[in-house]
Enzyme design. Structure first.
Site: not given
Length: 464
Positions: A157, A181, A81
């Site tokens: 996210s 997330s 990520k």
């Protein structure tokens, strides 16, 4: 054949390498084939390093041919990520305000451990600006889309990581979770994601939302998450909040089942509304646990004021994050994050300490719940994925991202391990079940997840 390889689990890939039926080069090429074919539709990646990945794959291939693999995930295609540092790659955190031309000479702990174990790093997955919300879009990278319906959000996210997992763009994926997330996009896209106990996976540098922030695995199978956690949980001195090393392989005992377990089932938390079809899929999955030998006890879970306590931690972090920028720079940041940071800036030290005191109370409440039960299950989310490019559904009682994520962020406050496992569909979109374990008992979360996965196999989207 390329698609078949791309969708193999990490465990199956390692077994194939060992048997010399498959090469890490072939697996890496298959992952990039999937990215080239599909990423233009879903926008899961914001940075790719095909040349570097293939060089690493060739080195892995040589190690396997010599019978000397480097570690547990040698040769397994993996994504990171774009909130997590990787040496030599820009980490822009979904923001135009992060300079690309700076020193990128350090690996975050999770990346360092993966490299030590031979993982092949493909690239960076998308995130909203600074990972601030439960969907994935930003002014820098655009909108990331759900592979089950391109008009819908994958959540966030860690939305890019979830989409990459669902579509076979790598077998292992790092996400982060400061309020859900990992679990939110796992729930919306139908993959498996684990928020381990706070400090289990070392993190550095600390997130702006450090007091509630976790790093963790996202995969297509429970066993791959257990494998990945074994790698990620190795210690790193740079994390001031790191737990003592567990020194264990989280795959051990994975197939132990849930017979004779006592499982608490909360259909909701604090009476928050839930889509009836989502509630039905979750209830059906709970009955599967009962059929596997567990005793299910419905409970009413009330945590009054938990949203306010979470806000004092999370919004204070947002305020501290934006304080490093000039007023002109702040005006360029996602308006929703600006709004939350403004609220957070009004909290006093006394307000924050009051939030910390409340947090202690919720933690004790959940700890005491686990004096009676082996596991707690809830829905991951009260709804299925809504329209892409929006921060919240355009109808219903779900204002703001915390308004439609009422079941995830309480366990960031309490620090308990929690995972999302797909348990079916409502109107064609995935539904997730949240499994919450006692403090530091990721093994229980994984074991129950594996038991359910065996009778509710994870389905993957057929995007072409």
């Amino acid at each position: 054949m390329s698609e078949e390889i791309a969708l193999m689990s990490a465990i199956d890939l390692v077994q194939a390498y060992r048997a010399r039926r498959l090469s890490p080069v072939e697996a890496t090429q298959a992952a990039f084939d999937r990215i080239r074919t599909l990423d233009g539709k879903v926008n899961a990646f914001c940075f790719l390093d095909e040349e570097g990945a293939l060089a690493a794959a060739r080195a892995s291939e040589a190690r396997w041919q010599a019978g000397r693999p480097q570690g547990l995930v040698d040769g397994v295609p993996t994504s990171i990520k774009d909130l997590i540092l990787v040496r030599g790659w820009p980490t822009l955190r979904g923001s135009k305000l992060v300079a690309c031309d700076q020193d990128w000479s350090e690996d975050a702990p999770s990346v360092a451990r993966l490299k030590e174990h031979g993982a092949i790093l493909l690239g960076k997955t998308t995130t909203p600006e600074f990972g601030w919300k439960g969907v994935t879009d930003s002014g820098l990278t655009g909108i990331t889309r759900n592979p089950w319906d391109l008009e819908r959000t994958p959540g966030g996210s860690s939305g890019g990581a979830a989409v990459a997992a669902a579509l076979g763009m790598g077998a292992l994926h790092i996400g982060t979770d400061g309020g859900g997330s990992i679990r939110i996009p796992a729930g919306f896209t139908g993959v498996y994601g684990l928020k381990a106990s706070y400090g289990r996976v070392p993190a550095y540098p600390a997130s702006p939302f450090n007091s509630v922030a976790h790093v963790g695995p996202m995969t297509r199978t429970v066993a791959d998450t257990a494998l990945m956690l074994t790698v990620l949980a190795e210690p790193d001195a740079r994390d001031a909040n790191g737990l003592p090393p567990a020194g264990r392989d989280w795959r051990v005992g994975l197939d132990g089942g849930v017979a004779r377990w006592r499982i608490a089932y909360a259909e909701t938390i604090n009476g928050e509304p839930i889509d009836p079809e989502v509630a039905a899929r979750v209830a059906e999955a709970v009955q599967r646990l009962a059929a596997l030998g567990a005793t299910i006890e419905p409970i009413t879970l009330a945590m009054p004021g938990v949203g306010e306590a979470f806000a004092k931690h999370w919004l204070s972090g947002a305020a501290a994050l934006l304080a490093q920028f000039t007023p002109e720079q702040r005006s360029q940041i996602d308006p929703g994050l600006q709004k939350y940071a403004e609220i957070g800036s009004r909290y006093s030290a006394i307000d924050f300490l009051a939030g910390s005191k409340a947090r202690e109370g919720y933690t004790v409440q959940v700890n005491q719940l686990f004096e009676q039960y082996d596991l707690l299950v809830t829905p991951t989310l009260p709804i299925t994925a809504f329209a892409a490019g929006m921060n919240a559904p355009d109808s219903g009682p779900y204002a703001g991202w915390t308004g439609w994520t009422p079941f995830s962020y309480p366990f960031n406050l309490t620090r308990h391990p929690a995972a999302s496992l797909p348990v079916g569909f409502a109107r064609g979109m995935p539904v997730g079940l949240q499994l919450v374990g006692p403090a530091y008992r990721e093994d229980k979360v994984l074991q129950a997840s594996r038991a359910l996965e065996a009778v509710l196999p994870i389905a993957l989207p057929r995007l072409r």
